[in-house]
Design a protein around this motif. Structure first.
Motif, PDB file in Angstrom:
ATOM      1  N   ASN A  83       0.844  -1.203   0.000  1.00  0.00           N
ATOM      2  CA  ASN A  83       0.000   0.000   0.000  1.00  0.00           C
ATOM      3  C   ASN A  83       0.881   1.256   0.000  1.00  0.00           C
ATOM      4  O   ASN A  83       2.019   1.194   0.498  1.00  0.00           O
ATOM      5  N   PRO A  84       0.361   2.384  -0.516  1.00  0.00           N
ATOM      6  CA  PRO A  84       1.075   3.649  -0.316  1.00  0.00           C
ATOM      7  C   PRO A  84       1.308   3.866   1.186  1.00  0.00           C
ATOM      8  O   PRO A  84       0.462   3.480   1.997  1.00  0.00           O
ATOM      9  N   ASN A  85       2.455   4.425   1.532  1.00  0.00           N
ATOM     10  CA  ASN A  85       2.813   4.727   2.933  1.00  0.00           C
ATOM     11  C   ASN A  85       3.098   3.517   3.796  1.00  0.00           C
ATOM     12  O   ASN A  85       3.143   3.624   5.020  1.00  0.00           O
ATOM     13  N   SER A  86       3.246   2.341   3.180  1.00  0.00           N
ATOM     14  CA  SER A  86       3.554   1.148   3.989  1.00  0.00           C
ATOM     15  C   SER A  86       5.048   1.074   4.299  1.00  0.00           C
ATOM     16  O   SER A  86       5.483   0.240   5.088  1.00  0.00           O
ATOM     17  N   GLY A  87       5.841   1.947   3.653  1.00  0.00           N
ATOM     18  CA  GLY A  87       7.290   1.951   3.880  1.00  0.00           C
ATOM     19  C   GLY A  87       8.071   1.310   2.728  1.00  0.00           C
ATOM     20  O   GLY A  87       9.242   0.969   2.867  1.00  0.00           O
ATOM     21  N   LYS A  88       7.430   1.214   1.584  1.00  0.00           N
ATOM     22  CA  LYS A  88       8.035   0.549   0.428  1.00  0.00           C
ATOM     23  C   LYS A  88       9.304   1.276  -0.041  1.00  0.00           C
ATOM     24  O   LYS A  88      10.320   0.639  -0.314  1.00  0.00           O
ATOM     25  N   THR A  89       9.234   2.604  -0.119  1.00  0.00           N
ATOM     26  CA  THR A  89      10.404   3.365  -0.578  1.00  0.00           C
ATOM     27  C   THR A  89      11.548   3.216   0.419  1.00  0.00           C
ATOM     28  O   THR A  89      12.705   3.039   0.031  1.00  0.00           O
ATOM     29  N   THR A  90      11.201   3.256   1.696  1.00  0.00           N
ATOM     30  CA  THR A  90      12.226   3.129   2.736  1.00  0.00           C
ATOM     31  C   THR A  90      12.910   1.764   2.626  1.00  0.00           C
ATOM     32  O   THR A  90      14.140   1.662   2.684  1.00  0.00           O
ATOM     33  N   ASP A 148       8.493  -1.286  14.968  1.00  0.00           N
ATOM     34  CA  ASP A 148       8.966  -0.400  16.051  1.00  0.00           C
ATOM     35  C   ASP A 148       7.789   0.389  16.630  1.00  0.00           C
ATOM     36  O   ASP A 148       7.698   0.597  17.842  1.00  0.00           O
ATOM     37  N   VAL A 149       6.841   0.798  15.766  1.00  0.00           N
ATOM     38  CA  VAL A 149       5.671   1.552  16.233  1.00  0.00           C
ATOM     39  C   VAL A 149       4.741   0.621  17.013  1.00  0.00           C
ATOM     40  O   VAL A 149       4.258   0.960  18.094  1.00  0.00           O
ATOM     41  N   SER A 177      11.599  -3.377  10.697  1.00  0.00           N
ATOM     42  CA  SER A 177      11.439  -1.924  10.704  1.00  0.00           C
ATOM     43  C   SER A 177      12.345  -1.412   9.592  1.00  0.00           C
ATOM     44  O   SER A 177      13.571  -1.432   9.732  1.00  0.00           O
ATOM     45  N   ALA A 178      11.730  -1.011   8.488  1.00  0.00           N
ATOM     46  CA  ALA A 178      12.526  -0.526   7.342  1.00  0.00           C
ATOM     47  C   ALA A 178      13.267   0.741   7.747  1.00  0.00           C
ATOM     48  O   ALA A 178      14.425   0.938   7.372  1.00  0.00           O
ATOM     49  N   LEU A 179      12.612   1.572   8.554  1.00  0.00           N
ATOM     50  CA  LEU A 179      13.221   2.845   8.954  1.00  0.00           C
ATOM     51  C   LEU A 179      14.491   2.617   9.760  1.00  0.00           C
ATOM     52  O   LEU A 179      15.496   3.295   9.572  1.00  0.00           O
ATOM     53  N   ASN A 203       5.997  -4.426   8.368  1.00  0.00           N
ATOM     54  CA  ASN A 203       6.811  -3.238   8.644  1.00  0.00           C
ATOM     55  C   ASN A 203       6.220  -2.394   9.778  1.00  0.00           C
ATOM     56  O   ASN A 203       5.091  -2.618  10.195  1.00  0.00           O
ATOM     57  N   MET A 204       7.011  -1.447  10.241  1.00  0.00           N
ATOM     58  CA  MET A 204       6.620  -0.505  11.314  1.00  0.00           C
ATOM     59  C   MET A 204       6.474  -1.236  12.646  1.00  0.00           C
ATOM     60  O   MET A 204       5.702  -0.801  13.506  1.00  0.00           O
TER      61      MET A 204
END
Ligand code: BGO
Length: 261
Positions: free
Chosen positions: A8-15, A116-117, A142-144, A113-114
């Motif tokens: 999905n958009p904002n799922s952290g794909k670019t990261t 950590d949150v 956690s991609a970030l 992903n995410m």
């Protein structure tokens, strides 16, 4: 090995893409359109892997250019594996796309992903239960923060060549139509017969207009009557499946649970 990143958009794909490919990343356009096409190489595996970042989508429907690019790539280019990046803080919504990806026979790993949150909110996600229900590996990342990425890629490297497509239709009113369509498409060597059957039942006009499907129109009509209501019915079946199968795997912390009601 050709690996597609889908989410999905904002799922952290670019990261995640940047973390995997670093300085090898190249940006171009998908043929004939101005949607970014990003490709790169993950070099830390024994055999380097080509990573292709598909556009962020909520569904594999035919409504947006991004959705059409993503699903045409999945069905026609047949990557060796898909990393389905899922935002763990918005699991049910993200799994709507997952159920569609899993209707293909392409090997899939879910990158949750995410995390950590999620850990901060004290929500509980039973990753093993999701793995068991969906039949594919689920790796918390956690991609970030770059956490668990190497483990994720080790699992990708070890994937089998094919996978049994997910079946969300058992006990639903479309079950017998689905099974008959899968049989029909398998018999006629239509690509990804389960995914195609499910999209036909959604009354997906783009899939219905494919030559190989159009050629079977009379037989499809004998199996099922498609109406405008089909799309909503299929969405209900998908969310019903997610709710029924995965409810026990997700436990919201009290605070968040109360906030979301
Ligand atoms: C912003 N953990 C956390 N906490 N955040 C993550 C993670 C993770 O594992 N992975 C990604 N993000 P994209 P798509 C932002 O940009 O990769 C964050 O669309 C901000 N920007 O940092 O772009 C990531 O490619 C200002 O957040 O996703 C990004 O799939 C304030 O999720 C967002 C806060 O990631 C989307 C966040 C100016």
């Amino acid at each position: 090995m050709k690996i597609a990143l889908v989410g999905n958009p904002n799922s952290g794909k670019t990261t995640l893409f940047n973390e995997l490919t670093g300085s090898t990343a190249k940006v171009g356009n998908w043929a004939g359109v101005t949607v970014d096409k990003k490709e790169g190489t993950y070099k830390k595996a024994k055999t380097p892997m080509d990573i292709i970042d598909l556009p962020g989508v909520y569904s594999l429907s035919p409504y947006t250019l991004e959705e059409v690019i993503a699903r045409d790539y999945i069905v026609n280019e047949q990557p060796d594996a898909i990393i389905n990046i899922v935002d763990a803080t918005n699991l049910e919504r993200n799994l709507y796309l997952t159920t569609q990806i899993l209707e293909t026979d392409i090997p899939v790993v879910i990158a949750l992903n995410m995390m950590d949150v999620v850990k901060k909110t004290k929500d509980e996600i039973n990753t093993k239960a999701i793995e068991q229900k969906l039949g594919v590996p689920v790796i918390e990342i956690s991609a970030l923060r770059g956490e668990n990425i190497h483990e994720l890629m080790n699992v990708v490297a070890a994937l089998a060549k094919k996978r049994e497509p997910l079946d969300i239709f058992s006990g639903t009113q479309l079950e017998s139509s689905y099974r008959s369509l899968v049989d029909l498409f398998t018999k006629h060597n239509v690509k990804q017969p389960c995914f195609t059957a499910s999209k036909v039942l959604e009354n997906d006009e783009k899939i219905l207009s494919f030559d190989e499907v159009k050629a079977l129109q009379a037989e499809i009509e004998k199996i099922t009557t498609l109406t405008e209501d089909n799309e909503a019915l299929m969405a209900d079946i998908r969310y019903g499946y997610i709710d029924e199968q995965l409810r026990s795997a997700i436990k919201k912390s009290k605070v968040l649970g109360e906030m979301s009601t």
